[in-house]
Every structure is written in C-alpha cells, then in structure tokens.
Design a protein around this motif. Structure first.
Motif, PDB file in Angstrom:
ATOM      1  N   UNK A   1      40.244  36.582  48.495  1.00 51.95           N
ATOM      2  CA  UNK A   1      40.482  35.676  47.411  1.00 51.95           C
ATOM      3  C   UNK A   1      39.341  34.731  47.431  1.00 51.95           C
ATOM      4  N   UNK A   2      38.792  34.176  46.409  1.00 54.48           N
ATOM      5  CA  UNK A   2      37.430  33.272  46.383  1.00 54.48           C
ATOM      6  C   UNK A   2      37.969  31.798  46.999  1.00 54.48           C
ATOM      7  N   UNK A   3      39.055  31.556  46.804  1.00 50.51           N
ATOM      8  CA  UNK A   3      39.587  30.180  47.432  1.00 50.51           C
ATOM      9  C   UNK A   3      39.250  29.948  48.723  1.00 50.51           C
ATOM     10  N   UNK A   4      39.243  30.969  49.647  1.00 46.02           N
ATOM     11  CA  UNK A   4      38.833  30.728  51.095  1.00 46.02           C
ATOM     12  C   UNK A   4      37.541  30.235  51.274  1.00 46.02           C
ATOM     13  N   UNK A   5      36.664  30.583  50.526  1.00 43.54           N
ATOM     14  CA  UNK A   5      35.220  30.052  50.773  1.00 43.54           C
ATOM     15  C   UNK A   5      35.013  28.658  50.392  1.00 43.54           C
ATOM     16  N   UNK A   6      35.830  28.271  49.361  1.00 38.99           N
ATOM     17  CA  UNK A   6      35.601  27.143  48.929  1.00 38.99           C
ATOM     18  C   UNK A   6      36.488  26.303  49.947  1.00 38.99           C
ATOM     19  N   UNK A   7      37.325  26.541  50.370  1.00 39.83           N
ATOM     20  CA  UNK A   7      38.263  25.772  51.478  1.00 39.83           C
ATOM     21  C   UNK A   7      37.384  25.514  52.716  1.00 39.83           C
ATOM     22  N   UNK A   8      36.773  26.851  53.109  1.00 40.65           N
ATOM     23  CA  UNK A   8      35.888  26.683  54.392  1.00 40.65           C
ATOM     24  C   UNK A   8      34.897  25.958  54.299  1.00 40.65           C
ATOM     25  N   UNK A   9      33.966  25.810  53.306  1.00 38.57           N
ATOM     26  CA  UNK A   9      32.946  24.874  53.311  1.00 38.57           C
ATOM     27  C   UNK A   9      33.522  23.446  52.823  1.00 38.57           C
ATOM     28  N   UNK A  10      34.365  23.229  52.339  1.00 37.46           N
ATOM     29  CA  UNK A  10      35.175  21.697  52.258  1.00 37.46           C
ATOM     30  C   UNK A  10      35.423  21.280  53.601  1.00 37.46           C
ATOM     31  N   UNK A  11      36.162  22.143  54.344  1.00 37.23           N
ATOM     32  CA  UNK A  11      36.645  21.657  55.717  1.00 37.23           C
ATOM     33  C   UNK A  11      35.443  21.558  56.639  1.00 37.23           C
ATOM     34  N   UNK A  12      34.386  22.295  56.558  1.00 37.25           N
ATOM     35  CA  UNK A  12      33.290  21.965  57.539  1.00 37.25           C
ATOM     36  C   UNK A  12      32.533  20.671  57.044  1.00 37.25           C
ATOM     37  N   UNK A  13      32.678  20.301  55.688  1.00 39.83           N
ATOM     38  CA  UNK A  13      31.999  19.129  55.525  1.00 39.83           C
ATOM     39  C   UNK A  13      32.977  18.010  55.904  1.00 39.83           C
ATOM     40  N   UNK A  14      34.160  17.800  55.776  1.00 36.69           N
ATOM     41  CA  UNK A  14      35.132  17.176  56.082  1.00 36.69           C
ATOM     42  C   UNK A  14      34.881  16.909  57.706  1.00 36.69           C
ATOM     43  N   UNK A  15      34.667  18.005  58.537  1.00 39.04           N
ATOM     44  CA  UNK A  15      34.581  18.064  59.795  1.00 39.04           C
ATOM     45  C   UNK A  15      33.336  17.255  60.194  1.00 39.04           C
ATOM     46  N   UNK A  16      32.312  17.566  59.330  1.00 38.69           N
ATOM     47  CA  UNK A  16      30.811  16.881  59.517  1.00 38.69           C
ATOM     48  C   UNK A  16      30.998  15.430  59.478  1.00 38.69           C
ATOM     49  N   UNK A  17      31.911  14.873  58.550  1.00 42.07           N
ATOM     50  CA  UNK A  17      31.841  13.484  58.435  1.00 42.07           C
ATOM     51  C   UNK A  17      32.377  12.808  59.882  1.00 42.07           C
ATOM     52  N   UNK A  18      33.230  13.554  60.605  1.00 42.70           N
ATOM     53  CA  UNK A  18      33.628  12.983  61.858  1.00 42.70           C
ATOM     54  C   UNK A  18      32.776  13.499  62.961  1.00 42.70           C
ATOM     55  N   UNK A  19      32.237  14.459  63.063  1.00 42.91           N
ATOM     56  CA  UNK A  19      31.495  15.204  64.042  1.00 42.91           C
ATOM     57  C   UNK A  19      30.186  15.531  63.633  1.00 42.91           C
ATOM     58  N   UNK A  20      29.352  14.828  63.808  1.00 44.72           N
ATOM     59  CA  UNK A  20      27.962  15.027  63.106  1.00 44.72           C
ATOM     60  C   UNK A  20      27.136  16.263  63.738  1.00 44.72           C
ATOM     61  N   UNK A  21      27.622  17.335  63.575  1.00 45.78           N
ATOM     62  CA  UNK A  21      27.219  18.704  64.189  1.00 45.78           C
ATOM     63  C   UNK A  21      26.532  19.123  63.171  1.00 45.78           C
ATOM     64  N   UNK A  22      25.199  19.240  63.185  1.00 47.73           N
ATOM     65  CA  UNK A  22      24.255  19.765  61.897  1.00 47.73           C
ATOM     66  C   UNK A  22      24.659  21.160  61.676  1.00 47.73           C
ATOM     67  N   UNK A  23      25.178  21.916  62.673  1.00 45.57           N
ATOM     68  CA  UNK A  23      25.713  23.368  62.299  1.00 45.57           C
ATOM     69  C   UNK A  23      26.466  23.789  61.240  1.00 45.57           C
ATOM     70  N   UNK A  24      27.502  22.484  60.957  1.00 40.90           N
ATOM     71  CA  UNK A  24      28.478  22.552  59.915  1.00 40.90           C
ATOM     72  C   UNK A  24      27.747  22.291  58.531  1.00 40.90           C
ATOM     73  N   UNK A  25      26.756  21.435  58.616  1.00 41.34           N
ATOM     74  CA  UNK A  25      26.141  21.202  57.222  1.00 41.34           C
ATOM     75  C   UNK A  25      25.304  22.199  56.744  1.00 41.34           C
ATOM     76  N   UNK A  26      24.420  22.770  57.739  1.00 36.72           N
ATOM     77  CA  UNK A  26      23.635  23.970  57.550  1.00 36.72           C
ATOM     78  C   UNK A  26      24.394  25.015  57.166  1.00 36.72           C
ATOM     79  N   UNK A  27      25.582  25.353  57.517  1.00 36.06           N
ATOM     80  CA  UNK A  27      26.238  26.470  57.369  1.00 36.06           C
ATOM     81  C   UNK A  27      26.892  26.431  55.829  1.00 36.06           C
ATOM     82  N   UNK A  28      27.209  25.146  55.402  1.00 37.61           N
ATOM     83  CA  UNK A  28      27.677  25.135  53.804  1.00 37.61           C
ATOM     84  C   UNK A  28      26.476  25.120  52.957  1.00 37.61           C
ATOM     85  N   UNK A  29      25.243  24.525  53.541  1.00 35.74           N
ATOM     86  CA  UNK A  29      24.077  24.889  52.736  1.00 35.74           C
ATOM     87  C   UNK A  29      23.732  26.357  52.307  1.00 35.74           C
ATOM     88  N   UNK A  30      23.762  26.984  53.450  1.00 35.97           N
ATOM     89  CA  UNK A  30      23.682  28.598  53.458  1.00 35.97           C
ATOM     90  C   UNK A  30      24.647  29.219  52.565  1.00 35.97           C
TER      91      UNK A  30
END
Length: 548
Positions: free
Chosen positions: A360-389
C-alpha cells in the motif's frame, strides 16, 4: 437539575425551533414527539407521544416520567416533521441505493405512527441491513422484531407486502446535556451540533481532543496492549491486532498529550510505549523490526510508525532514551530502500525474506516522514539522503496522484530542509486536484483533514519565503473553505452521547470516533486519525496567536 426542569428546558427550546422553522409538523392533525432516555450502561429507551399541541404532549411526558425512577443521564426529544409517503417496495428500493447506515430519515409503517422508529434507532440496531431470511430486503425484520421486544413496545402486528404504505420523516431534535443542545441537519443531511463562531468550534475541538485522548487511554490495558476496537451496535469486540496501528495510535496519543496534558493519558502512553518496545519490536544485531505476530510479518509502515511514536515521545517529554532503538528501526527502513529510491514493503518473519514488494502506498509516505522526524533529532545525513532519493522516485512516478496524507506530512517536513520548487510543487499537486472531492465527500474520512493541514503549513512557508509564484494557480480560497468544512464535518463521526445512547453499551464508545458505513466501527486507528487532524488544528490556532 431535576428531571422536570430538564424537560421544561427541552420543551422551551423545541417550541422556539418549531416557530422558527418552515416545516410540516402535523400528520393526521397530530404532532409526534419521540423521547429517548439513556444512560451509559445500556441502550436508550424510546417513547412515542402524540397530541394536537406541543404543550399537551409535554404534559403527558412529564406525567409519565414522574411515574418512573429518574435513572437516566441523557434525554433527547425529536419532533417529527416533513412526512413523505411511499410503498414498502419503493422504500426498499431507496434503501438499496443508499450507502450503508447513511439513511438519515425516520420510518413509520403506519399512519398513526405506532410502529415508527427514529433514524438513530434504525441504524443503531442494524435494522436497515440485508435480512438473512429475505435476501431481497434491506429492512432486517429479524433485527426490528428483536429491538421491539427489547424495548417492550406495544406495536400493532404488521403484515408487510409491496404496497404497504410507509412514511419517512425528518426530526427537529434537542438533546439535554447540562442544558439543551440543538442537533441540526445541514445540506448534506447529517445531524450535527452547530457552532456558529470560530471560538466555539475551537473550544469544541479542544473538548473532543481531550475526550478522544481519554478514550484511547482507557483502551490501554495494564500490560500496555490496546483493546483494539468494537462494533458498537451489538457491543462486539474486534479480536484482531495490528502492530502498525498500535504504534501510530501511540503517536496520536502523544500528540493529544502535547495539546491537552492529562495524567491518565500520560500513564497510558507509558504502558503502550513499553508494550511496543518489549513485545512488538524484535532486535537482531543493529536492526529493529516491528513484528505483526499473527500473520508473521514485518512491514515498512510499522517500523516507520514506531519511529514516529518514539521521536514524538522524545520531543514532547525532552528525553533521548529511545534514540538507539529508533536508529535500529531506521536501519531496516534504509535496507528496504532500493537503488531507484523505492522501498520494499513487507518481509516474512522470522526468516526476513521478501514477502511483498508493494502492499500500500501509505507505507512509503510513512517511511520518509519517519526518517525526517528522526533526522531532526539525530543529524545522520543518511536519513535525509534516503528521503531525497525516495522523492526522486515519487516525482518520476507522479506519486502526488495518490493524494496521500503521509506524503503531505513528508513533503512538508522535507521542504524545511530542502526548500526546492519541485518539492513544493509536489506538495501542492498532492492536495489541489482532490479539494472538490474532499469538500463534497459523504463519509467523514479523517485523513483528508490531515492531508490539507500539512499542505496548509507548507503553503505558509512558501508565502513566508516570498515564493508566491508557486501559488499562482493554486486554489487557496478553496483550500481554506474545505478545511473549514471538514473541521465541522468530521464531528459527525464523533460518538457524542446523543449518538452513543442508541448503541448496546454506550460507555464503551463514548468519546471515540466511528466509521458509519462500517457498522459504526470504532477501532483505535479510526480514533487516532481524527485525533491527529484535530491536534493539528489546535497547533495551527496556537501558531496564529503567537504570530499576532
């Protein structure tokens, strides 16, 4: 307030409404008033009174109520009006064409209104569902007979045939709750408490958030597991469980605590969070998996929902205790991402082989949103890069066509870190073509409000950055009107006592949200999406006050 004062207040308000409205109230020179008496432990008792004058009818009501113990908490009066005649076969055909539980008229099967039912009685007792003994009927005679017997009503014996005369009717309704509350029908045939002033609506939404938060808190058992839900017409518990919805409901509860703090809610959050970490998350090396035990699977969306819940918890309560498990959950999400930016969706547990590449398409929106929320607290560039990709993939495949609320949250979050025109345009396209559909939608469908409010937040950023050119063809006024409409309309799915009182066990579902066309189903995720949307409303209101 004693029962006679309550009745007099209802009579006074009903008399005013009757004088104000242009309606047909008389049938065979008689008025018909239904009086519903309810309490939290059982289904309301409904009594019918007829007479030539409203004052005479209310005198009868007071006399009858004076002869019985006043063990009811709620009183609702309905004055029948605007009668329409039809045959039994015509009524059945109309019911067959109506969405389940969306028939919003009362029905009488005789002109003396002796065998008559309010629409709340009909829908609350599943009387307008297919009859197993008569598959061609959308009037369930078995459920109707059972209800009449339980109500101990004196109803004339009815013999139904295609030409039997039936009457449908509307009602003018007043509910007594610390004073009369008027229930009005709007142009979309929904019965709703009306709030004329924005201040009144904000106050009501705050109350609804508090009640829904308390409802979810009561569903958290001592071990931290939720009571998953009910079909309230007959008080049937839903036995199924879903780990993703456990996590996303925990997320909504923390949002509710943030805007309306409550001790019982905080305690329930702690129990539900402990259950998530101890019972639903399995850690293997540096990876954490949210497991759905019954089907034996790990879902991209469940890992994402767990991150959202735990990051919201850390942000709200100013702690970092769960950062490691969030990183472990994110590691699995990163490993589920493919070279093209897309994600695999479901793994089989315990061997962790691919079960479904897409669910279901919802999973992909949830995944990118979650990575961005984690990026706010743990500035690991892998999370932001994954969302951009991922968004490169979403853009290439025009994911905005899904009009997904999680993608709206996600792109709003992404533009805080990458304020690029292509992302803003994606967010605008994700909402704009859907606005007319959302505005006119018959069901309460709570994620629509979430979708629009996240887009609205992003639009404010566009305006603040002076990039109005992006909004040149965007229907701003339509967005505002549709948000306003859905803020009111979703209250139709809230279990106020005047709706819950017609169910088998009102106390089970008071303060929750229901899905009308799914047999008034109340599930924790039905509540959480409404809760998240209304929490956004309150946060937006606070931001406006701060900006002033």
């Amino acid at each position: 307030m004693n029962q006679f004062m309550r009745i007099e207040g209802l009579e006074e308000r009903l008399t005013e409404l009757m004088e104000q409205e242009q309606a047909i109230y008389y049938l065979n020179q008689r008025l018909t008033v239904f009086v519903s008496l309810g309490n939290p432990t059982g289904r309301a008792q409904v009594h019918t009174f007829r007479g030539k004058r409203l004052s005479t009818i209310f005198q009868k009501i007071k006399t009858q109520l004076g002869e019985r113990p006043s063990n009811y908490q709620w009183i609702k009066v309905d004055l029948a009006k605007n009668f329409q005649f039809c045959t039994f076969s015509e009524l059945n055909a109309r019911l067959q064409q109506t969405r389940k539980n969306y028939f919003r008229s009362g029905i009488a099967f005789d002109t003396r209104m002796e065998c008559a039912f309010l629409e709340e009685e009909l829908n609350g007792n599943a009387m307008l569902t297919p009859d197993p003994d008569h598959p061609d009927l959308r009037i369930n005679l078995k459920n109707m007979t059972r209800y009449v017997e339980l109500q101990q009503r004196s109803v004339p014996r009815m013999a139904f045939h295609p030409e039997t005369r039936c009457i449908t009717f509307e009602t003018t309704s007043v509910f007594e709750e610390d004073g009369p509350v008027v229930l009005q029908m709007n142009t979309t045939a929904e019965k709703i408490r009306t709030y004329q002033q924005q201040h009144d609506l904000t106050f009501e939404i705050t109350s609804v958030v508090q009640q829904a938060g308390r409802y979810l808190a009561k569903q958290v058992q001592q071990n931290g597991r939720f009571t998953y839900g009910y079909f309230p017409c007959f008080d049937k518990k839903i036995a199924y469980y879903n780990s993703l919805r456990h996590a996303s409901t925990l997320y909504a509860m923390i949002e509710a605590y943030e805007v309306t703090p409550d001790i019982a809610l905080r305690q329930a959050i702690e129990r539900a969070k402990a259950y998530l970490i101890d019972e639903l998350i399995v850690v293997q090396e540096n990876r954490a998996y949210v497991v759905d035990w019954e089907p034996g699977e790990v879902k991209l969306g469940a890992n994402a929902a767990a991150i959202l819940a735990l990051t919201q918890y850390m942000k709200t309560f100013q702690v970092t205790d769960d950062l490691d498990v969030c990183r472990q959950l994110a590691t699995v999400i990163l490993e589920l991402q493919q070279v093209d930016g897309n994600f695999h969706h479901v793994l089989a547990y315990p061997d962790m082989t691919l079960k479904e590449a897409f669910r279901i398409v919802y999973y992909e929106g949830e995944a990118t949103f979650a990575l961005l929320r984690l990026y706010e607290q743990d500035r690991d560039e892998r999370y932001l890069t994954a969302v951009v990709d991922a968004f490169d993939y979403f853009l290439e495949h025009e994911y905005w066509k899904y009009h997904d609320h999680w993608l709206s949250y996600s792109v709003n979050e992404l533009t805080k870190h990458r304020p690029e025109d292509r992302y803003y345009t994606f967010g605008l396209q994700n909402v704009a073509p859907k606005l007319t559909f959302i505005h006119d939608r018959e069901t309460t469908y709570p994620t629509f409000l979430e979708l629009m409010l996240a887009a609205q937040d992003m639009i404010i950023r566009i305006q603040t950055q002076g990039r109005q050119a992006l909004l040149e063809n965007f229907p701003l006024e339509q967005l505002e009107q549709t948000i306003e409409r859905r803020m009111h309309y979703q209250l139709n799915g809230f279990f106020y006592p005047e709706v819950a009182m017609y169910m088998k066990r009102p106390e089970r579902i008071l303060g929750s949200f229901y899905i009308r066309h799914h047999s008034f189903r109340v599930r924790i995720d039905d509540v959480e999406h409404n809760l998240s949307g209304y929490c956004q409303v309150l946060r937006s209101n606070r931001k406006e006050v701060e900006l002033r």
